[in-house]
Write an enzyme that holds these catalytic residues in place. Sequence first.
Site, PDB file in Angstrom:
ATOM      1  CD1 TRP A 121      -1.908  -2.376   1.902  1.00 33.17           C
ATOM      2  CD2 TRP A 121      -2.952  -2.063  -0.124  1.00 33.17           C
ATOM      3  NE1 TRP A 121      -2.810  -3.451   1.326  1.00 33.17           N
ATOM      4  CE2 TRP A 121      -2.962  -2.655   0.879  1.00 33.17           C
ATOM      5  CE3 TRP A 121      -2.857  -0.814  -1.334  1.00 33.17           C
ATOM      6  CZ2 TRP A 121      -4.440  -3.057  -0.417  1.00 33.17           C
ATOM      7  CZ3 TRP A 121      -4.270  -1.178  -1.969  1.00 33.17           C
ATOM      8  CH2 TRP A 121      -5.105  -2.360  -1.684  1.00 33.17           C
ATOM      9  CG  ASP A 188      -3.547   4.285   4.294  1.00 32.91           C
ATOM     10  OD1 ASP A 188      -4.855   3.746   4.679  1.00 32.91           O
ATOM     11  OD2 ASP A 188      -3.290   3.007   3.225  1.00 32.91           O
ATOM     12  CE  LYS A 212      -8.793  -3.948   4.159  1.00 33.35           C
ATOM     13  NZ  LYS A 212      -7.724  -2.398   3.323  1.00 33.35           N
TER      14      LYS A 212
HETATM   15  C1  LIG Z   1      -7.114  -2.075   2.135  1.00 31.87           C
HETATM   16  C2  LIG Z   1      -6.289  -1.406   2.244  1.00 31.87           C
HETATM   17  C3  LIG Z   1      -6.373   0.138   1.307  1.00 31.87           C
HETATM   18  C4  LIG Z   1      -7.436   0.112  -0.109  1.00 31.87           C
HETATM   19  O1  LIG Z   1      -8.215   0.600   0.633  1.00 31.87           O
HETATM   20  P1  LIG Z   1      -9.437   0.592  -0.907  1.00 31.87           P
HETATM   21  O2  LIG Z   1     -10.274   1.150   0.153  1.00 31.87           O
HETATM   22  O3  LIG Z   1      -9.812  -0.500  -1.224  1.00 31.87           O
HETATM   23  O4  LIG Z   1      -8.774   1.455  -1.622  1.00 31.87           O
HETATM   24  C5  LIG Z   1      -5.060   0.469   1.271  1.00 31.87           C
HETATM   25  N1  LIG Z   1      -4.353   1.156   2.120  1.00 31.87           N
HETATM   26  C6  LIG Z   1      -4.264  -0.458   3.047  1.00 31.87           C
HETATM   27  C7  LIG Z   1      -3.713  -0.093   4.560  1.00 31.87           C
HETATM   28  C8  LIG Z   1      -5.403  -1.591   3.609  1.00 31.87           C
HETATM   29  O5  LIG Z   1      -5.359  -2.012   4.082  1.00 31.87           O
END
Ligand SMILES: *Cc1c(COP(=O)(O)O)cnc(C)c1O
Length: 372
Positions: A121, A188, A212
């Site tokens: 990511w 993030d 998540k």
């Molecule tokens: C799942 C995830 C993403 C991607 O998220 P989307 O909403 O599918 O774009 C980005 N960063 C992390 C840390 C993730 O776990």
Amino acid sequence: MLRENGEGKWIIFAPSIAPYMKKHNFFAGPAILPAPVLEQAAAAVSDFEGMGLSILEISHRSPQFVAVLNEAEALVRELLGVSDDFAVLFLTGGASSQFFVSAMNLLNEDQTAGYIDTGAWSAKAIKEAKNFGGVNVLASSKDGNYNYIPENIEIPSGLQYVHLTANNTIFGTQFAEFPETDAPLVADMSSEIFSRRLPMEKFGLIYAGAQKNMGPAGVTLAIVRKDLLGKVKRTLPTMLDYRTHIAKQSSFNTPPVFPIYVSMLTMRWVKAQGGVEAMEKHNADKAQLLYDEIDRNPKFRGTVANKASRSLMNVTFEPVDEADAQPFLDACEAAGCVGVKGHRSVGGFRASIYNSMPKSSVQALVDVMKSF
Ligand SMILES: *Cc1c(COP(=O)(O)O)cnc(C)c1O
């Protein structure tokens, strides 16, 4: 659910939650939600707040939904201690869109941002940011297939911001502490939002896809420091300018009504459990139960050897003997533990044990490991 009452009339019938409770859900995302949240969400699909309408068929400008949006924002502020210096936004496009939206809004072509590369990511965020300005990769754990968090990172001054992935969902690593920088952190937090207390004064922007640790897929939370906006020279498309959504309280266009509602219910649940402080203890406790078994059991080994780098959200491990991989997954399945297979880029096993995961489910997995 709608049911015919035998006299030609349709009546609203709230389904029972029981079917959701049968499995121990270790999937990485979309992921487990608290059982009472699913129950309330299901009821709201039948009849929202006694309106005689489903939440899926009411206006996003109705007072009932505006109240949901207001409560969702207030809960984010309360749970994480977010001051009025920040805006709280509910956006679409996933965390993946925030990889470029963040850079677009915060980084000029003639400026540089620092990025810490701790996984797939992070790498995607770096790729997108390069389209908008200078990117200085301050540290990377790619050399170890991202199985650790770099320590003592040297961070030069003069950076516009420093971006990091707080918890690396795929590789099972997590920043235990956030680095000291002059520049604001952009983080993030998709796979750890509301899992622990945060030093908000360090952050310029936090973003998180809901699916998540916060709700169903379809909404992305962004918490942005307002004084950082309006400084880039480029023209921003209206929908990609944070200021558009700040001015219209996340309702410039139709927001993802249902994901916001379910996220709000999840935040209510977090608050009822004692807030993020209680989550933090609960998560540390669950993770220890599982890591202790991984370290004790001669059949398994943790993929993250450095204990300080281990994630409390996504626990990655592997069989010592590769021949045990499928039989172990079969044993998990038989015990109702689903979603334990590791990400294809790491292999082995991954148990995602987010906020909503009860300790009893972690214990169920540990019991499978013990008797394996
Ligand atoms: C799942 C995830 C993403 C991607 O998220 P989307 O909403 O599918 O774009 C980005 N960063 C992390 C840390 C993730 O776990």
